[in-house]
Design a protein around this motif. Structure first.
Motif, PDB file in Angstrom:
ATOM      1  N   PHE A   1       0.208   6.650  -6.863  1.00  0.00           N
ATOM      2  CA  PHE A   1      -0.965   7.444  -7.180  1.00  0.00           C
ATOM      3  C   PHE A   1      -1.077   8.685  -6.317  1.00  0.00           C
ATOM      4  O   PHE A   1      -2.124   9.321  -6.275  1.00  0.00           O
ATOM      5  CB  PHE A   1      -2.223   6.577  -7.049  1.00  0.00           C
ATOM      6  CG  PHE A   1      -2.344   5.604  -8.170  1.00  0.00           C
ATOM      7  CD1 PHE A   1      -1.997   4.281  -7.996  1.00  0.00           C
ATOM      8  CD2 PHE A   1      -2.766   6.008  -9.417  1.00  0.00           C
ATOM      9  CE1 PHE A   1      -2.091   3.387  -9.052  1.00  0.00           C
ATOM     10  CE2 PHE A   1      -2.865   5.126 -10.468  1.00  0.00           C
ATOM     11  CZ  PHE A   1      -2.521   3.804 -10.275  1.00  0.00           C
ATOM     12  N   SER A   2      -0.021   9.029  -5.653  1.00  0.00           N
ATOM     13  CA  SER A   2       0.126  10.283  -4.905  1.00  0.00           C
ATOM     14  C   SER A   2      -1.105  10.579  -4.048  1.00  0.00           C
ATOM     15  O   SER A   2      -1.767  11.582  -4.224  1.00  0.00           O
ATOM     16  CB  SER A   2       0.381  11.454  -5.848  1.00  0.00           C
ATOM     17  OG  SER A   2      -0.741  11.705  -6.670  1.00  0.00           O
ATOM     18  N   LEU A   3      -1.393   9.692  -3.121  1.00  0.00           N
ATOM     19  CA  LEU A   3      -2.490   9.958  -2.196  1.00  0.00           C
ATOM     20  C   LEU A   3      -1.894  10.582  -0.951  1.00  0.00           C
ATOM     21  O   LEU A   3      -1.255   9.915  -0.171  1.00  0.00           O
ATOM     22  CB  LEU A   3      -3.200   8.649  -1.811  1.00  0.00           C
ATOM     23  CG  LEU A   3      -3.658   7.781  -2.962  1.00  0.00           C
ATOM     24  CD1 LEU A   3      -4.282   6.522  -2.421  1.00  0.00           C
ATOM     25  CD2 LEU A   3      -4.660   8.531  -3.811  1.00  0.00           C
ATOM     26  N   GLU A   4      -2.052  11.865  -0.813  1.00  0.00           N
ATOM     27  CA  GLU A   4      -1.401  12.533   0.313  1.00  0.00           C
ATOM     28  C   GLU A   4      -2.445  13.241   1.165  1.00  0.00           C
ATOM     29  O   GLU A   4      -3.515  13.604   0.698  1.00  0.00           O
ATOM     30  CB  GLU A   4      -0.397  13.549  -0.215  1.00  0.00           C
ATOM     31  CG  GLU A   4      -1.026  14.473  -1.237  1.00  0.00           C
ATOM     32  CD  GLU A   4      -0.029  15.325  -1.953  1.00  0.00           C
ATOM     33  OE1 GLU A   4       1.048  14.821  -2.291  1.00  0.00           O
ATOM     34  OE2 GLU A   4      -0.334  16.504  -2.158  1.00  0.00           O
ATOM     35  N   ARG A   5      -2.106  13.423   2.399  1.00  0.00           N
ATOM     36  CA  ARG A   5      -2.947  14.231   3.268  1.00  0.00           C
ATOM     37  C   ARG A   5      -2.451  15.672   3.159  1.00  0.00           C
ATOM     38  O   ARG A   5      -1.289  15.929   3.377  1.00  0.00           O
ATOM     39  CB  ARG A   5      -2.821  13.774   4.719  1.00  0.00           C
ATOM     40  CG  ARG A   5      -3.228  12.343   4.952  1.00  0.00           C
ATOM     41  CD  ARG A   5      -3.331  12.077   6.412  1.00  0.00           C
ATOM     42  NE  ARG A   5      -4.544  12.611   6.975  1.00  0.00           N
ATOM     43  CZ  ARG A   5      -5.708  11.971   6.942  1.00  0.00           C
ATOM     44  NH1 ARG A   5      -5.811  10.809   6.382  1.00  0.00           N
ATOM     45  NH2 ARG A   5      -6.768  12.517   7.486  1.00  0.00           N
ATOM     46  N   ARG A   6      -3.337  16.570   2.872  1.00  0.00           N
ATOM     47  CA  ARG A   6      -2.912  17.953   2.666  1.00  0.00           C
ATOM     48  C   ARG A   6      -3.289  18.816   3.845  1.00  0.00           C
ATOM     49  O   ARG A   6      -4.283  18.583   4.508  1.00  0.00           O
ATOM     50  CB  ARG A   6      -3.582  18.501   1.419  1.00  0.00           C
ATOM     51  CG  ARG A   6      -3.101  17.788   0.206  1.00  0.00           C
ATOM     52  CD  ARG A   6      -3.375  18.575  -0.992  1.00  0.00           C
ATOM     53  NE  ARG A   6      -2.905  17.855  -2.159  1.00  0.00           N
ATOM     54  CZ  ARG A   6      -3.386  18.022  -3.365  1.00  0.00           C
ATOM     55  NH1 ARG A   6      -4.358  18.881  -3.552  1.00  0.00           N
ATOM     56  NH2 ARG A   6      -2.898  17.355  -4.375  1.00  0.00           N
ATOM     57  N   VAL A   7      -2.496  19.845   4.047  1.00  0.00           N
ATOM     58  CA  VAL A   7      -2.786  20.827   5.090  1.00  0.00           C
ATOM     59  C   VAL A   7      -3.006  22.157   4.395  1.00  0.00           C
ATOM     60  O   VAL A   7      -2.250  22.529   3.502  1.00  0.00           O
ATOM     61  CB  VAL A   7      -1.600  20.937   6.081  1.00  0.00           C
ATOM     62  CG1 VAL A   7      -1.926  21.933   7.163  1.00  0.00           C
ATOM     63  CG2 VAL A   7      -1.304  19.589   6.686  1.00  0.00           C
ATOM     64  N   TYR A   8      -4.040  22.856   4.796  1.00  0.00           N
ATOM     65  CA  TYR A   8      -4.391  24.112   4.131  1.00  0.00           C
ATOM     66  C   TYR A   8      -4.067  25.301   5.003  1.00  0.00           C
ATOM     67  O   TYR A   8      -4.155  25.242   6.215  1.00  0.00           O
ATOM     68  CB  TYR A   8      -5.887  24.118   3.775  1.00  0.00           C
ATOM     69  CG  TYR A   8      -6.180  23.113   2.718  1.00  0.00           C
ATOM     70  CD1 TYR A   8      -6.580  21.832   3.045  1.00  0.00           C
ATOM     71  CD2 TYR A   8      -5.989  23.424   1.379  1.00  0.00           C
ATOM     72  CE1 TYR A   8      -6.811  20.898   2.068  1.00  0.00           C
ATOM     73  CE2 TYR A   8      -6.221  22.494   0.399  1.00  0.00           C
ATOM     74  CZ  TYR A   8      -6.630  21.234   0.752  1.00  0.00           C
ATOM     75  OH  TYR A   8      -6.848  20.309  -0.221  1.00  0.00           O
ATOM     76  N   GLN A   9      -3.708  26.408   4.336  1.00  0.00           N
ATOM     77  CA  GLN A   9      -3.426  27.625   5.076  1.00  0.00           C
ATOM     78  C   GLN A   9      -4.629  28.537   4.995  1.00  0.00           C
ATOM     79  O   GLN A   9      -5.390  28.513   4.040  1.00  0.00           O
ATOM     80  CB  GLN A   9      -2.232  28.350   4.451  1.00  0.00           C
ATOM     81  CG  GLN A   9      -0.964  27.578   4.606  1.00  0.00           C
ATOM     82  CD  GLN A   9       0.108  28.212   3.779  1.00  0.00           C
ATOM     83  OE1 GLN A   9      -0.138  28.666   2.675  1.00  0.00           O
ATOM     84  NE2 GLN A   9       1.282  28.268   4.328  1.00  0.00           N
ATOM     85  N   PHE A  10      -4.730  29.371   6.013  1.00  0.00           N
ATOM     86  CA  PHE A  10      -5.835  30.323   6.063  1.00  0.00           C
ATOM     87  C   PHE A  10      -5.264  31.721   6.190  1.00  0.00           C
ATOM     88  O   PHE A  10      -4.191  31.909   6.746  1.00  0.00           O
ATOM     89  CB  PHE A  10      -6.729  30.067   7.277  1.00  0.00           C
ATOM     90  CG  PHE A  10      -7.438  28.758   7.212  1.00  0.00           C
ATOM     91  CD1 PHE A  10      -6.812  27.592   7.569  1.00  0.00           C
ATOM     92  CD2 PHE A  10      -8.756  28.697   6.782  1.00  0.00           C
ATOM     93  CE1 PHE A  10      -7.462  26.384   7.507  1.00  0.00           C
ATOM     94  CE2 PHE A  10      -9.423  27.501   6.738  1.00  0.00           C
ATOM     95  CZ  PHE A  10      -8.770  26.339   7.091  1.00  0.00           C
ATOM     96  N   SER A  11      -6.011  32.685   5.678  1.00  0.00           N
ATOM     97  CA  SER A  11      -5.612  34.074   5.938  1.00  0.00           C
ATOM     98  C   SER A  11      -6.794  34.759   6.597  1.00  0.00           C
ATOM     99  O   SER A  11      -7.941  34.451   6.323  1.00  0.00           O
ATOM    100  CB  SER A  11      -5.250  34.778   4.640  1.00  0.00           C
ATOM    101  OG  SER A  11      -6.284  34.631   3.715  1.00  0.00           O
TER     102      SER A  11
ATOM    103  N   SER B   1       0.823  -1.209   0.000  1.00  0.00           N
ATOM    104  CA  SER B   1       0.000   0.000   0.000  1.00  0.00           C
ATOM    105  C   SER B   1       0.847   1.245   0.000  1.00  0.00           C
ATOM    106  O   SER B   1       0.444   2.262  -0.567  1.00  0.00           O
ATOM    107  CB  SER B   1      -0.988   0.000   1.161  1.00  0.00           C
ATOM    108  OG  SER B   1      -0.308  -0.260   2.342  1.00  0.00           O
TER     109      SER B   1
END
Lengths: 374, 220, 395
Positions: C384-394, C377
């Motif tokens: 297949f580049s299944l990554e958990r992403r972190v998003y930034q906020f402003s 796995s």
């Protein structure tokens, strides 16, 4: 525009996707040329829903154009009304009382919430998710539409904004009902998130598909969640500070890769921010009139001039450009449709991807044909 | 990615266990758990199934709900109690132009304050409610009847004056708050008119009395 | 009482045959009648299950989606299949002018017949196997592969480029998923020491505090999951319904079929699904065995059909939850994940057996499959580049 290789017509297959198609969000046609499974050319054809909206508005009074704006982006009628009312208020110099501004923010954010929830459902449906996410999103949307019906009289075609405020005041008990809906909203968004965002199949189908860099997005005139998914920090609520948005604390999410997954996550995160704004607005709404008593609705004759009123609609920057010549009909009435302008780079985004991805990219841009064709 | 977990499911043991799972394939398991919860919940939680089983269950329409316009009459006689005075403002302001009014004239050809013909084509009407807003005489309001389908497109979908006239009691039945406000406004207008008429009559009586006194005075 | 119920089907058949023999009916006719009774019962039960499944699927999907399913026709909508059947039969049968008429007609038949034939070797109860074959599993896969030809016949004979593309995708999918399916089945057969389904069920006899079903062993659990996934793919069900649920290209290989031929395809698909569920239950869930000896009073055929219905219900649950895989993901998953995993499970089962089927065997097989799962796995996620992403906020 990317350089297209010369097409060998004996190898390629021409497919017409639409206009009748379960996944094109309305009557929209794409002439796709396939080399095996890969897209080598895509020509969008639209105009199947053109209804002469701008011409009708130019031959009717300012008030009569308001119900027609409901039918532009028919999933978000109230924000369309708001943008048009903003444009006319700029043109005629009409002020809006404070309670009306609060009500505008409340119904506007409810509209954004139901639009983003519906989009998550539609995107899951495009992926083949058999309607589960869609029906859960519609459960939230049903409650919001019930709120709209008890306030404006109609679930969708609200015709609620007027020049200088709103058409009518909140009925008794509406605020409690709205607070109940807002309390449940986080839980329903949690369910959608648990179903969609960790799912490996969805990750595999959305990540890396249809990536759009920030620079191309700005050059293409994109706006709304698609632009922010590409990493550009631009939200008209923060930039123009129209209405009373500067009184509320809310964050604007930004993506990194600009692919379909980021676009989907933008909607989810913005929906949560909308719930935050709603909690603040519902807590702080003051008493007062809901429309400026000095503003004329019927027979409004703004002084000659021009104005551009824009809002951060759920799809992007929705703007109305009005030129008045002093009579009771606009001389020129132009709608800046975010859905159409966000489709500008559709071909570029789709070239090199598989056919199954075209539907996903189109779904993640979130278009409504009423707005594209007007 | 998810900052605010404020639902009971997320805070429950199962929710926290599942959201902490990190093995490959965990997302699929989480999705299956949420679907199972919805399946079981649809039998026990009342607010999950929002379907109204029409036509066995009648829809719960909120008070403000609107479908197509109707005309109001006071009292028992529709023609005599009709509030509409045929000012034609609604016809002019209607965006899709679905209202057609012909003013009544008496035998001598003088215009009367009532319509002879008042038709609304509900296949054109878009229920925008602008006619209601612009009417100065509180005579046209929005009905709630939505089961108006017919097999005949051009005949049955044009409502004539007789179809449109409904009593004030009916109006109170469907929109009680709005009807109460309308009645209060009409009452207030009537009182104002009465007061103005009384003041005018008093002033006229006083002027007449003064004139009569003046007439007597030089005579005296 | 339970004894009577257990042996009731066999008793009934013997009674009828005895009656007929009493009338002097010759032996070969008796054989035919016996075969006819068995075949008729089998097909009757499975057609009834198909009808029930078609409405229960819609109702279960509906409840997962917080709505009522069909509830107009009959009590709780259970007569919906009757209405659907009437609709399908009375529809006009359209064959395209340029289509190959013979192949177009034969494709539903070729789809239906193997689906019914494979029902012959499943052990429905302790003595209820229609045909006792020593190589029953081999027969199942050999005959069952006939449905793949039918899919291609349907696509090709329609003389429609979209149908051909859909049919080719369907064939690629079905062939790719045959391999892990067979290997997972072979795992259970190897441990049981026989290819006969009856022997495999009997080898999963009661043991300890857990039933002796193979699904409760580490290698058996993984093999069952692999088999289940491949069963979904072979039946063209979500998340592998790219051939039939083509929201991108019309309706795939079934575009040009209408009316009763379409109903036949639909029926064949569902009966095939039940057949594979039946094999799954036989191989991994202990067939007609009760989970606890105390529950042995329930007849064995009730256990079998209850388990088959539970597995079919879980397939509906999966359909309600998971979206569709893209063709390259689907084929990559089969060749790069399921097939190596199948081989590793095979190895783990052998280790389990040769380590004496005791705690040592359990640990060994668990370690082997666990390591393989993590490695495969990780490789799959990276590709297949299944990554958990972190998003930034402003602000």
């Amino acid at each position: 525009m990317s350089v297209m290789p010369p097409l060998d017509s004996s190898r390629t297959l021409d497919v017409s996707l639409g206009p009748q198609h379960p996944s094109t969000h309305g009557v929209f046609r794409m002439n796709v040329t396939l080399d095996g499974e890969t897209v080598v050319r895509l020509q969008p054809v639209f105009g199947y829903l053109h209804r002469n909206h701008e011409k009708i508005a130019e031959t009717h009074s300012y008030l009569a154009a308001m119900p027609y704006t409901d039918r532009l982006d028919y999933i978000c009628p109230i924000t369309n009304n708001w943008a048009y009312a903003l444009a006319v208020e700029k043109l005629a110099g009409i002020e809006v009382p404070e309670r009306a501004e609060y009500i505008r923010v409340i119904v506007g954010e409810f509209t954004r919430l139901q639009n983003h929830a519906a989009l998550l459902g539609f995107l899951a449906g495009d992926l083949g998710g058999w309607g589960t996410a869609l029906l859960w999103a519609f459960r939230l949307r049903e409650k919001i539409l019930d709120l709209f019906e008890s306030l404006t009289g109609a679930r969708m075609m609200a015709n609620y904004m007027r020049f200088g405020g709103c058409r009518c005041d909140l009925p008794v008990g509406w605020l409690e009902a709205a607070r109940a809906v807002v309390r449940d909203a986080h839980g329903q968004l949690d369910e959608l998130e648990a179903l969609l965002t960790g799912n490996e199949i969805i990750l595999a189908r959305l990540q890396g598909v249809g990536a759009l860099t920030g620079e191309r997005a700005i050059n293409g005139g994109f706006s709304g969640p698609v632009l922010r998914a590409s990493g550009v920090d631009y939200d008209i609520r923060k930039v123009d500070r129209y209405g009373i948005y500067d009184r509320f604390r809310f964050r604007v999410p930004r993506g990194t890769a600009g692919d379909c997954f980021d676009r989907m996550m933008m909607r989810l995160l913005e929906a949560r921010e909308s719930v935050g704004i709603l909690e603040q607005a519902l807590a702080g709404i003051p008493e007062g009139p809901v429309v400026n008593p000095k503003a004329k609705q019927r027979g409004l004759r703004p002084p000659a001039g021009e104005a551009y009123g824009r809002i951060e609609g759920p799809k992007g920057e929705l703007g109305f450009y009005l030129i008045s010549d002093g009579t009771d009909r606009p001389y020129r009435y132009r709608v800046r449709p975010p859905s159409l302008i966000n489709l500008t780079l559709l071909e570029e985004l789709c070239i090199g991807t598989k056919l199954a991805d075209v539907m996903v990219i189109l779904g993640s841009i979130d278009i409504v044909l009423g707005e594209v064709d007007r | 990615m998810n900052e605010q977990k404020t639902s009971r499911w997320s805070e429950s043991f199962a929710g926290r266990l599942l959201s902490g799972l990190r093995f490959p394939g965990a997302g699929l398991v989480k999705g299956l758990a949420v679907t199972a919860r919805n399946f079981v919940g649809s039998y026990f939680e009342k607010d999950r199934l929002l379907t109204e089983l029409y036509p066995e269950q009648r829809p719960r329409l909120p008070e403000n709900s609107r479908s197509f316009p109707f005309l109001i009459y006071d009292g028992n006689d529709p023609e005599a109690g009709m509030r509409c005075v045929s000012c034609k403002i609604c016809e002019k302001e209607c965006p899709p132009q679905c209202i057609y009014i012909v003013q009544d004239r008496d035998a001598a050809g003088k215009a009367l304050k009532r319509p002879r013909v008042f038709n609304i084509d509900i296949s054109v009407c878009m229920s925008c409610q602008i006619c209601v807003e612009v009417c100065p005489f509180e005579s046209i309001r929005m009905d709630q009847v939505f089961e108006a389908s017919s097999y005949d497109r051009f005949g049955s979908l044009v409502l004539t004056k007789r179809d449109l006239l409904k009593s004030n009691e009916y109006y109170h039945g469907i929109h009680p708050t709005e009807a109460a406000e309308t009645d209060a406004r009409i009452e207030a207008d009537r009182k104002k008119k009465e007061a103005a008429a009384a003041a005018k009559a008093a002033k006229a009586a006083e002027t007449a009395k003064a004139a009569a006194e003046k007439k007597e005075a030089p005579a005296a | 009482m339970s004894e009577f119920l257990e042996t009731a089907p066999v008793w009934l058949k013997d009674w009828v045959l005895g009656l007929l023999a009493g009338f002097g009916v010759p032996g070969w006719i008796l054989d035919l009648v016996a075969a006819g009774m068995v075949v008729g019962t089998c097909i009757g039960i499975f057609l009834g299950l198909f009808a029930l499944m078609s409405v229960m699927e819609r109702k279960i999907l509906a409840r997962c989606q917080n709505r009522y399913g069909p509830n107009r026709v009959g009590p709780f909508g259970l007569f919906q299949p009757v209405a659907d059947g009437i609709k399908m039969i009375t529809k006009e049968d359209i064959v395209p002018a340029a289509a190959d008429r013979v192949v177009h007609f034969l494709a539903p038949v070729v789809m239906m017949v193997p689906a019914l034939l494979v029902l012959a070797i499943l052990p429905y109860g302790r003595d209820l196997v229609p045909v006792q074959l020593d190589a029953g599993i081999l027969y199942f896969f050999a005959v069952g592969a006939g449905t793949e030809v039918a899919v291609f016949m349907a696509g090709w004979s329609s003389n429609n480029k979209y149908s051909v593309i859909g049919a080719m995708r369907a064939i690629a999918q079905m062939i790719s998923y045959e391999m892990p399916l067979v290997i997972a089945a072979l795992t259970a057969a190897m441990v049981s020491g026989s290819l006969a389904p009856q022997a495999i069920v009997e080898a999963q006899g009661p043991a300890g505090f857990l039933p002796g079903w193979y699904v409760f062993t580490p290698w058996g659990f993984v093999a069952a999951l692999i088999f289940y996934t491949c069963a979904l793919a072979e039946s063209n069900r979500c998340p592998f319904d790219l051939p039939e649920g083509e929201s991108e290209l019309v309706a795939g290989h079934l575009t040009e079929y209408s009316g009763f031929k379409y109903a036949t395809f639909f029926m064949a698909e569902y009966i095939g699904m039940f057949a594979i569920c039946g094999l799954f239950v036989t191989l991994f869930l202990g067939g007609w065995q009760a989970p606890l000896p105390a529950l042995g009073f329930v007849p064995s055929w009730v256990w079998f059909f209850a388990k088959v219905c539970a597995v079919a219900g879980s397939m509906v649950w999966v359909r309600a939850t998971l979206p569709r895989l893209r063709i390259d993901h689907m084929l990559g998953f089969a060749w790069k994940f399921l097939l190596p995993m199948g081989f590793v499970t095979f190895l783990a089962a052998a280790c389990w057996h040769y380590a004496g089927r005791g705690p040592a065997g359990w640990l060994a097989s668990l370690a082997i499959v666990g390591a393989a799962y993590v490695a495969l796995s990780a490789n799959f996620s990276r590709r297949f580049s299944l990554e958990r992403r972190v998003y930034q906020f402003s602000e």
